[in-house]
Enzyme design. Structure first.
Site, PDB file in Angstrom:
ATOM      1  CE1 TYR A 212      34.874 117.019  48.195  1.00 34.33           C
ATOM      2  CE2 TYR A 212      33.395 117.146  46.176  1.00 34.33           C
ATOM      3  CZ  TYR A 212      33.761 117.596  47.586  1.00 34.33           C
ATOM      4  OH  TYR A 212      32.654 118.299  48.298  1.00 34.33           O
TER       5      TYR A 212
ATOM      6  CD  GLN B  61      21.251 124.108  43.253  1.00 30.34           C
ATOM      7  OE1 GLN B  61      21.267 124.225  44.639  1.00 30.34           O
ATOM      8  NE2 GLN B  61      20.171 123.789  42.765  1.00 30.34           N
TER       9      GLN B  61
ATOM     10  CG  HIS C 154      27.250 124.687  44.737  1.00 28.87           C
ATOM     11  ND1 HIS C 154      25.894 123.980  44.592  1.00 28.87           N
ATOM     12  CD2 HIS C 154      26.838 126.154  45.128  1.00 28.87           C
ATOM     13  CE1 HIS C 154      24.957 125.019  45.327  1.00 28.87           C
ATOM     14  NE2 HIS C 154      25.578 126.188  45.524  1.00 28.87           N
TER      15      HIS C 154
ATOM     16  CB  SER D  61      15.642 119.568  47.414  1.00 28.54           C
ATOM     17  OG  SER D  61      17.248 120.100  47.862  1.00 28.54           O
TER      18      SER D  61
HETATM   19  N1  APR Z   1      14.391 114.207  37.661  1.00 25.18           N
HETATM   20  C1  APR Z   1      14.455 115.528  38.118  1.00 25.18           C
HETATM   21  N2  APR Z   1      14.488 115.514  39.748  1.00 25.18           N
HETATM   22  C2  APR Z   1      14.804 114.612  40.443  1.00 25.18           C
HETATM   23  C3  APR Z   1      15.183 113.159  39.757  1.00 25.18           C
HETATM   24  C4  APR Z   1      15.014 113.242  38.434  1.00 25.18           C
HETATM   25  N3  APR Z   1      15.241 112.094  37.790  1.00 25.18           N
HETATM   26  N4  APR Z   1      15.456 112.330  40.824  1.00 25.18           N
HETATM   27  C5  APR Z   1      15.252 113.297  41.834  1.00 25.18           C
HETATM   28  N5  APR Z   1      15.116 114.570  41.577  1.00 25.18           N
HETATM   29  C6  APR Z   1      14.864 115.565  42.647  1.00 25.18           C
HETATM   30  C7  APR Z   1      14.714 115.152  43.910  1.00 25.18           C
HETATM   31  O1  APR Z   1      13.131 115.178  44.142  1.00 25.18           O
HETATM   32  C8  APR Z   1      15.103 116.478  44.899  1.00 25.18           C
HETATM   33  O2  APR Z   1      14.273 117.325  44.886  1.00 25.18           O
HETATM   34  O3  APR Z   1      16.079 116.220  42.731  1.00 25.18           O
HETATM   35  C9  APR Z   1      16.426 116.855  43.928  1.00 25.18           C
HETATM   36  C10 APR Z   1      17.662 116.715  44.448  1.00 25.18           C
HETATM   37  O4  APR Z   1      17.981 117.355  45.754  1.00 25.18           O
HETATM   38  P1  APR Z   1      19.303 117.444  46.483  1.00 25.18           P
HETATM   39  O5  APR Z   1      19.723 116.137  46.461  1.00 25.18           O
HETATM   40  O6  APR Z   1      18.889 118.245  47.596  1.00 25.18           O
HETATM   41  O7  APR Z   1      20.348 118.057  45.569  1.00 25.18           O
HETATM   42  P2  APR Z   1      20.323 119.773  45.098  1.00 25.18           P
HETATM   43  O8  APR Z   1      19.031 120.522  45.147  1.00 25.18           O
HETATM   44  O9  APR Z   1      21.210 119.817  43.842  1.00 25.18           O
HETATM   45  O10 APR Z   1      21.524 120.139  46.077  1.00 25.18           O
HETATM   46  C11 APR Z   1      22.021 121.214  46.237  1.00 25.18           C
HETATM   47  O11 APR Z   1      23.537 120.940  47.983  1.00 25.18           O
HETATM   48  O12 APR Z   1      24.704 119.126  48.690  1.00 25.18           O
HETATM   49  C12 APR Z   1      25.032 120.526  48.229  1.00 25.18           C
HETATM   50  O13 APR Z   1      26.463 121.459  46.777  1.00 25.18           O
HETATM   51  C13 APR Z   1      25.470 120.557  46.881  1.00 25.18           C
HETATM   52  O14 APR Z   1      24.692 121.649  44.787  1.00 25.18           O
HETATM   53  C14 APR Z   1      24.387 120.738  45.752  1.00 25.18           C
HETATM   54  C15 APR Z   1      23.300 121.294  46.664  1.00 25.18           C
END
Ligand code: APR
Length: 229
Positions: A57, A90, A108, A176
């Protein structure tokens, strides 16, 4: 015609900050490809190897001072003029606030804050400083990052659900929708709420008011603003 501002909820995830240079978690090359959740993002990991968790972190916090909000963050902040806007994120970064969004709810936690490792209500501002072993919270306990680890409760969830239930319009950006309870927010909208999902990999879920915009945040927000303003 009521002159009440329509209520907008923006629900964002890591994709929101991708164009600022912050890695997402589950995309190729994402954080969870480079780091194991079990070693850096659980209370057990902090118990077993606190230095490894703090280093993870600390590194992300230092990066926060090297990046800037992107165009999509600014577009969302501008929506405050047209709508009664609440951002529910998040993300643990502070890019929504730095872009000017006034009402931001972090589900989060926040990277630039630390907290007691025994009382989650004892929170301190870090102002970019690292947390090291031996650093004490005001209650004398070891300071830890003010983030929600896997297996921990999400204290802001009930407030977030109330906001979504009141929304006339919801914009879901760059998530996602794999992590609960946060992802469940898209299911608590009221039946009249219009929903837009901006994500290059976005897949629809069963909702007659849902429009998926398979674009990056900056392009998708520009496209959407033309539609809603
Ligand atoms: N613009 C919009 N979306 C994007 C871009 C972009 N430039 N680049 C990637 N993405 C999308 C991907 O297609 C994916 O669906 O962002 C999403 C990222 O998904 P994750 O990596 O799973 O992140 P998130 O959904 O925020 O995760 C939720 O999981 O790891 C934990 O606590 C952490 O808050 C986080 C939570």
């Amino acid at each position: 015609m009521s002159d009440r501002k329509r209520k907008l909820v923006v629900f964002s995830g890591a994709g929101m900050s991708a164009e600022s240079g912050i890695s997402t978690f589950r995309d190729s090359g994402g954080l969870w490809e480079k780091h194991s959740i079990e070693e850096v993002a659980t209370p057990q990991a902090f118990g077993q190897n606190p230095k490894k968790v703090l280093d993870f972190y600390n590194q992300r916090r230092r990066q926060l001072y090297e990046v800037e909000p992107n165009e999509a963050h600014y577009k969302i902040a501008e929506l405050d003029e047209m709508f009664d806007t609440t951002v529910i994120t998040q993300n643990v970064d502070n890019l929504h606030e730095r872009a000017g969004s006034e009402r931001v709810l972090h589900l989060h936690g926040e990277l630039d804050k630390g907290r007691s490792s025994v009382d989650e209500t004892v929170i301190v501002d870090l102002k970019g400083k690292d947390i090291n072993l031996g650093d004490k919270a005001p209650d004398g306990s070891q300071l830890r990052p003010h983030v929600v680890w896997f297996g921990e409760a999400v204290p802001a969830m009930s407030e977030a659900m109330e906001e979504v239930q009141k929304a006339d319009l919801m914009i879901v950006v760059g998530t996602s929708l794999q992590v609960y309870p946060a992802a469940g927010l898209v299911d608590v909208c009221n039946p009249d709420c219009e929903i837009y999902y901006i994500d290059p990999q976005g897949e629809p879920w069963p909702n007659p008011n849902l429009t998926v915009i398979k674009e990056k945040a900056s392009i998708g927000m520009n496209e959407l603003i033309k539609k809603i303003s």
